[in-house]
Design a protein around this motif. Structure first.
Motif, short mmCIF file in Angstrom:
data_model
loop_
_atom_site.label_atom_id
_atom_site.label_comp_id
_atom_site.label_asym_id
_atom_site.label_seq_id
_atom_site.Cartn_x
_atom_site.Cartn_y
_atom_site.Cartn_z
N VAL A 74 0.85 -1.19 0.00
CA VAL A 74 0.00 0.00 0.00
C VAL A 74 0.88 1.24 0.00
O VAL A 74 1.83 1.34 0.80
CB VAL A 74 -0.94 0.03 1.22
N LEU A 75 0.58 2.17 -0.88
CA LEU A 75 1.23 3.48 -0.90
C LEU A 75 0.17 4.52 -0.54
O LEU A 75 -0.76 4.76 -1.31
CB LEU A 75 1.82 3.76 -2.29
N HIS A 76 0.34 5.11 0.63
CA HIS A 76 -0.67 6.03 1.19
C HIS A 76 -0.19 7.46 0.97
O HIS A 76 0.69 7.96 1.67
CB HIS A 76 -0.85 5.71 2.67
N LEU A 77 -0.81 8.12 -0.02
CA LEU A 77 -0.43 9.48 -0.38
C LEU A 77 -1.52 10.50 -0.08
O LEU A 77 -1.38 11.67 -0.40
CB LEU A 77 -0.10 9.55 -1.89
N ARG A 105 3.59 -4.54 3.30
CA ARG A 105 4.39 -3.32 3.24
C ARG A 105 3.47 -2.12 3.02
O ARG A 105 2.53 -2.19 2.21
CB ARG A 105 5.44 -3.38 2.13
N LEU A 106 3.78 -1.06 3.72
CA LEU A 106 2.99 0.17 3.59
C LEU A 106 3.92 1.36 3.68
O LEU A 106 4.75 1.44 4.58
CB LEU A 106 1.91 0.23 4.68
N VAL A 107 3.79 2.27 2.73
CA VAL A 107 4.58 3.50 2.71
C VAL A 107 3.63 4.68 2.81
O VAL A 107 2.63 4.77 2.09
CB VAL A 107 5.43 3.61 1.43
N ALA A 209 11.17 2.81 -0.98
CA ALA A 209 10.71 2.49 0.38
C ALA A 209 9.88 1.22 0.39
O ALA A 209 9.97 0.40 1.32
CB ALA A 209 9.93 3.66 0.95
N LEU A 210 9.04 1.01 -0.63
CA LEU A 210 8.28 -0.23 -0.72
C LEU A 210 9.21 -1.42 -0.86
O LEU A 210 8.96 -2.48 -0.27
CB LEU A 210 7.33 -0.17 -1.92
N ALA A 211 10.28 -1.26 -1.62
CA ALA A 211 11.18 -2.38 -1.87
C ALA A 211 12.18 -2.60 -0.75
O ALA A 211 12.53 -3.75 -0.44
CB ALA A 211 11.93 -2.14 -3.18
N ARG A 212 12.65 -1.52 -0.09
CA ARG A 212 13.79 -1.64 0.81
C ARG A 212 13.58 -1.04 2.19
O ARG A 212 14.47 -1.11 3.04
CB ARG A 212 15.02 -0.98 0.18
N GLY A 213 12.46 -0.41 2.43
CA GLY A 213 12.26 0.27 3.70
C GLY A 213 12.29 -0.67 4.89
O GLY A 213 11.79 -1.79 4.84
N LYS A 214 12.89 -0.22 5.98
CA LYS A 214 12.96 -1.00 7.21
C LYS A 214 11.65 -0.86 7.99
O LYS A 214 10.95 0.15 7.87
CB LYS A 214 14.14 -0.54 8.06
N PRO A 215 11.33 -1.84 8.82
CA PRO A 215 10.06 -1.79 9.54
C PRO A 215 9.95 -0.57 10.46
O PRO A 215 10.86 -0.25 11.21
CB PRO A 215 10.07 -3.09 10.37
#
Length: 297
Positions: A74-77, A105-107, A209-215
C-alpha cells in the motif's frame, strides 16, 4: 528502479494524484496496481496511467470495505482532512486493511512540518516532532497510528517525511508561478531555511521504500540542497528569466500574507537525507534544485 519481488505483489495507491501518477510512470506496468479514488470522473485517467480504479472515500468507512485483503503493498499518499488534530482518514484506511490482513508493506508520505520551527538546525530522523499547527498534528497522529499498525500486524511500515515538492509540470508546484505574480519573500535577516524534493525523485523514493524500507522506519525524502527561501526563489528567477521577488520584513509579511503562508515562513530547518541514500539506496536524479527547476521545461 529497485528490484521487486519475484512474485509480483499487488499495489494499492491511496490518493493517486500527481505523485501517484509519477509512481505509475516509473513502474511501467511492472506491478498490478489499484488506485483508490473518491471521484468517478478520475477513473478514465487512472486506467490510462496503468491502474485499476477503485471508488472509495476515506471519509466514509463503509466505502472502504472492499479494501480488506486486496493488496500486498500500500502506498498512502492521501492528506488528512482540513480540520481537527487527528487523521481520521488514515484510521479508516487502517481499519479496512486490518479486517482481512494481506498487506505486508505500507509506505506513507508525511511532511517535514511535523518538526515545527528548528531555528535552522540541521538534523536527522532521530529528532522528535514538535508540531506547531493542527495541520502538522494531524500528520503526527497518522504516523503514530501507522507505526502501531505495523508493529501490531507485522506490516513493514515506512514513513517518508516530505518537504516542498516541486516540478515544472506539477500544478501549483513550481516557483515560477509565484514569481510571475510578484509575490514577496522575507529579507535575508528574517529568512528561513527550506527543503525540497523533485516530484519525480519523490515517486522513486516511494518505490524504493516499498522495496527496501525497514520496519516502522522514518526517512527524510529530500534532496541535498540547503537554501534560504529567498535564495531559492532568487535562483528560480535567474533560471527562468524572471525578476527576483521583492524582499520584505517579517512585520510586513504579517500584514500581507495569509496565516498558512506565514506558517511556512516561520519554520526553519535543514534535513539530513542520509537514510534515503544509505538504506533506500536512492540515487537522486535532481540532488540540487538548480538542475531540477528546469527539468521538463
Amino acid at each position: 528502479m529497485p528490484t521487486l519481488h519475484a512474485r509480483r505483489p499487488r499495489l494499492l495507491i491511496v490518493g493517486c494524484g500527481d505523485v501517484g501518477l509519477r509512481v505509475l510512470r516509473e513502474l511501467h506496468g511492472r506491478l498490478p496496481v489499484l488506485a483508490l479514488s473518491s471521484s468517478p470522473a478520475r477513473a478514465q485517467a487512472l486506467r490510462a496511467a496503468g491502474a485499476l480504479p477503485l471508488l472509495g472515500n476515506l471519509d466514509d468507512p463503509a466505502s472502504l470495505a472492499r479494501l480488506a485483503g486486496l493488496a500486498d503493498w500500500v502506498l498512502h499518499l492521501a492528506p488528512p482532512a482540513a480540520q481537527g488534530a487527528e487523521d481520521r482518514r488514515t484510521l479508516n484506511l487502517l481499519r479496512a486493511l486490518a479486517r482481512s490482513p494481506r498487506t505486508t508493506r505500507l509506505v506513507y508520505a508525511s511532511t517535514t512540518g511535523v518538526y515545527g520551527d528548528c531555528a535552522g538546525a540541521r538534523f536527522d530522523e532521530t529528532r522528535s516532532p514538535r508540531p506547531a499547527t493542527d495541520r502538522a498534528r494531524r500528520r503526527v497522529d497518522a504516523e503514530q497510528r501507522l507505526r502501531w499498525f505495523g508493529a501490531s500486524l507485522g506490516v513493514r511500515v515506512s514513513i517518508l517525511r516530505v518537504p516542498g515538492i516541486y516540478a515544472w509540470d506539477r500544478e501549483g508546484g513550481h516557483p515560477r508561478e509565484r514569481l510571475a505574480k510578484g509575490a514577496p519573500v522575507l529579507r535575508r535577516e528574517d529568512d528561513v531555511y527550506t527543503n525540497h524534493i523533485h516530484a519525480d525523485d519523490l515517486a522513486r523514493a516511494c518505490l524504493a521504500a516499498l522495496a527496501r524500507g525497514k520496519p516502522q522506519r522514518i526517512v527524510h525524502a529530500c534532496d541535498d540542497s540547503e537554501l534560504l527561501m529567498g535564495d531559492y526563489f532568487d535562483l528560480a528567477a535567474e533560471l527562468c528569466g524572471l525578476p527576483r521577488p521583492p524582499r520584505i520584513s517579517r512585520e510586513q509579511a504579517r500584514e500581507q500574507m495569509s496565516p498558512m503562508q506565514l506558517s511556512f515562513m516561520g519554520e526553519s530547518r535543514r534535513l539530513d537525507n542520509g537514510r534515503l541514500k544509505r538504506e533506500l539506496r536512492l540515487r537522486l536524479r535532481h540532488p540540487e534544485v538548480n538542475t531540477g527547476l528546469l527539468a521538463g521545461a
